[in-house]
Design a protein around this motif. Structure first.
Motif, short mmCIF file in Angstrom:
data_model
loop_
_atom_site.label_atom_id
_atom_site.label_comp_id
_atom_site.label_asym_id
_atom_site.label_seq_id
_atom_site.Cartn_x
_atom_site.Cartn_y
_atom_site.Cartn_z
N GLU A 131 0.84 -1.21 0.00
CA GLU A 131 0.00 0.00 0.00
C GLU A 131 0.86 1.26 0.00
O GLU A 131 1.85 1.34 0.73
N ILE A 132 0.47 2.24 -0.80
CA ILE A 132 1.25 3.48 -0.88
C ILE A 132 0.90 4.42 0.27
O ILE A 132 -0.26 4.75 0.48
N ARG A 133 1.94 4.81 1.01
CA ARG A 133 1.72 5.69 2.16
C ARG A 133 2.47 7.01 2.04
O ARG A 133 2.34 7.89 2.89
N GLY A 134 3.30 7.12 0.97
CA GLY A 134 4.03 8.37 0.78
C GLY A 134 4.23 8.71 -0.69
O GLY A 134 4.37 7.81 -1.52
N PHE A 135 4.21 10.00 -1.00
CA PHE A 135 4.50 10.49 -2.34
C PHE A 135 5.79 11.29 -2.29
O PHE A 135 5.98 12.11 -1.38
N ILE A 136 6.67 11.07 -3.26
CA ILE A 136 7.88 11.87 -3.36
C ILE A 136 7.81 12.63 -4.69
O ILE A 136 7.76 12.00 -5.76
N PHE A 137 7.76 13.94 -4.61
CA PHE A 137 7.64 14.77 -5.81
C PHE A 137 8.98 15.34 -6.25
O PHE A 137 9.68 15.98 -5.45
N ALA B 154 6.90 14.15 0.35
CA ALA B 154 8.29 14.60 0.38
C ALA B 154 8.67 15.24 -0.95
O ALA B 154 8.06 14.95 -1.99
N LEU B 155 9.69 16.09 -0.88
CA LEU B 155 10.26 16.65 -2.09
C LEU B 155 11.51 15.83 -2.41
O LEU B 155 12.27 15.50 -1.50
N GLY B 156 11.71 15.48 -3.67
CA GLY B 156 12.91 14.75 -4.08
C GLY B 156 13.51 15.43 -5.29
O GLY B 156 13.28 15.02 -6.43
N SER B 157 14.26 16.50 -5.05
CA SER B 157 14.80 17.31 -6.14
C SER B 157 16.32 17.33 -6.12
O SER B 157 16.93 17.41 -5.06
N ALA C 36 8.93 16.05 4.39
CA ALA C 36 10.38 15.84 4.31
C ALA C 36 10.91 16.48 3.03
O ALA C 36 10.17 16.63 2.06
N ILE C 37 12.19 16.84 3.08
CA ILE C 37 12.82 17.43 1.89
C ILE C 37 14.13 16.72 1.59
O ILE C 37 15.01 16.63 2.44
N ALA C 38 14.23 16.20 0.38
CA ALA C 38 15.50 15.67 -0.13
C ALA C 38 15.88 16.57 -1.29
O ALA C 38 15.10 16.71 -2.25
N ASP C 39 17.04 17.22 -1.20
CA ASP C 39 17.43 18.16 -2.25
C ASP C 39 18.89 17.96 -2.65
O ASP C 39 19.49 16.94 -2.32
N GLY C 40 19.44 18.92 -3.36
CA GLY C 40 20.80 18.81 -3.87
C GLY C 40 21.88 18.72 -2.81
O GLY C 40 23.05 18.50 -3.14
N PHE D 204 15.94 9.48 -3.47
CA PHE D 204 14.58 9.03 -3.13
C PHE D 204 14.61 8.11 -1.90
O PHE D 204 13.67 8.13 -1.09
N LEU D 205 15.66 7.32 -1.75
CA LEU D 205 15.79 6.48 -0.55
C LEU D 205 15.93 7.36 0.69
O LEU D 205 15.37 7.07 1.75
N PHE D 206 16.67 8.46 0.53
CA PHE D 206 16.82 9.43 1.62
C PHE D 206 15.45 9.99 1.99
O PHE D 206 15.09 10.08 3.17
N ALA D 207 14.67 10.36 0.98
CA ALA D 207 13.34 10.93 1.22
C ALA D 207 12.44 9.92 1.93
O ALA D 207 11.74 10.27 2.89
N ALA D 208 12.46 8.67 1.49
CA ALA D 208 11.62 7.62 2.10
C ALA D 208 11.98 7.45 3.57
O ALA D 208 11.11 7.36 4.44
N LYS D 209 13.27 7.44 3.83
CA LYS D 209 13.75 7.29 5.20
C LYS D 209 13.28 8.43 6.08
O LYS D 209 12.82 8.24 7.21
N GLU D 210 13.37 9.64 5.55
CA GLU D 210 12.90 10.82 6.28
C GLU D 210 11.40 10.73 6.58
O GLU D 210 10.94 11.25 7.59
N LEU D 211 10.67 10.10 5.67
CA LEU D 211 9.22 9.94 5.88
C LEU D 211 8.93 8.77 6.82
O LEU D 211 7.79 8.60 7.25
N GLY D 212 9.95 7.95 7.09
CA GLY D 212 9.76 6.78 7.94
C GLY D 212 9.03 5.65 7.22
O GLY D 212 8.33 4.86 7.83
N LEU D 213 9.22 5.58 5.89
CA LEU D 213 8.53 4.57 5.09
C LEU D 213 9.50 3.65 4.36
O LEU D 213 10.66 4.02 4.13
N GLU D 214 9.02 2.46 4.00
CA GLU D 214 9.79 1.54 3.17
C GLU D 214 9.67 2.01 1.72
O GLU D 214 8.64 2.58 1.34
#
Ligand code: B16
Ligand code: MG
Length: 216
Positions: A1-7, A109-112, A132-136, A149-159
């Motif tokens: 099940e999807i619990r997080g979006f990374i844009f 989360a942001l994944g830029s 959460a924010i994952a950036d440059g 994106f793995l960094f962003a997922a971790k920040e969100l506390g999701l797999e």
């Protein structure tokens, strides 16, 4: 099940691509390096340094110091040009989807790849919508490596398998898949066809529609 979006940011939530393009064009002109809109397509989602190296190609030899100076110069042009962006620069459908996801209890989360991502989302007025924010600045390896994106997922506390990435660049879709995440690609099949779902843009897109397409 999807619990997080990374844009992804550029090309997904806003179109800063045009400003990046103009800044690179100005730099290339000053350096006498061949560059145009068509060549710029290859820079979509590509980090600042990798973009510059693509523009230089084997046209000229530069020292590391000169490369650093050119990266700084391009960034000055870029930062100056985004000075006046605002909520009106959000791409159609972006704000609505962010609101729907929040209401559905989905983390965002942001994944830029951009080092200017925080400034841009503040100007767009959506900084407070990010969990959460994952950036440059977040990771070493740029897309297509999955690290950002793995960094962003971790920040969100999701797999990773609980996360869905929205991307406009081939390298970004590749990064999402390499990370074991779901991917929605925005644009043409030829560019983002590797994604699980391909849409022209976020305009008129609802969370329920994406969910239905993923279950097909
Ligand atoms: P900066 P994204 C990317 O953003 C841009 O698409 C790309 O053109 C740019 O070179 C890169 O960020 C780095 O940006 O120079 O501001 O650090 O698509 O990953 O949101
Ligand atoms: Mg992008």
């Amino acid at each position: 099940e999807i619990r997080g979006f990374i844009f992804d940011l550029d090309g997904v939530l806003t179109d800063t691509a045009e400003y990046h393009y103009r800044a690179w064009q100005r730099l290339a002109d000053e350096e006498g390096l061949p560059f145009n809109r068509e060549a710029n397509e290859a820079l979509r989602g590509v980090s600042r340094r990798a973009s510059l190296l693509l523009i230089i190609g084997n046209h000229r030899q530069y020292s590391e110091e000169q490369i650093q100076e050119m990266m700084e110069r391009k960034n000055r042009y870029y930062v100056d040009s985004i000075e006046n962006i605002s909520a009106s620069d959000l791409l159609p459908g972006a704000l609505n989807l962010l609101d729907e996801l929040r209401q559905a209890g989905i983390k965002i989360a942001l994944g830029s790849a951009s080092k200017n991502a925080r400034t841009v989302i503040e100007k767009l007025g959506i900084a407070d919508r990010m969990d959460a924010i994952a950036d440059g600045y977040s990771v070493e390896n740029p897309k297509p490596a999955p690290d950002l994106f793995l960094f962003a997922a971790k920040e969100l506390g999701l797999e990773p398998a609980q996360c869905l990435v929205v991307e406009d660049a081939a390298s970004g879709v590749e990064a999402a898949l390499a990370g074991g995440m779901w991917a929605v690609g925005l644009g043409t099949e030829s560019r983002v066809g590797a994604a699980h779902v391909v849409l022209p843009s976020l305009e008129g897109v609802h969370w329920e529609d994406i969910k239905a397409k993923l279950n097909d």
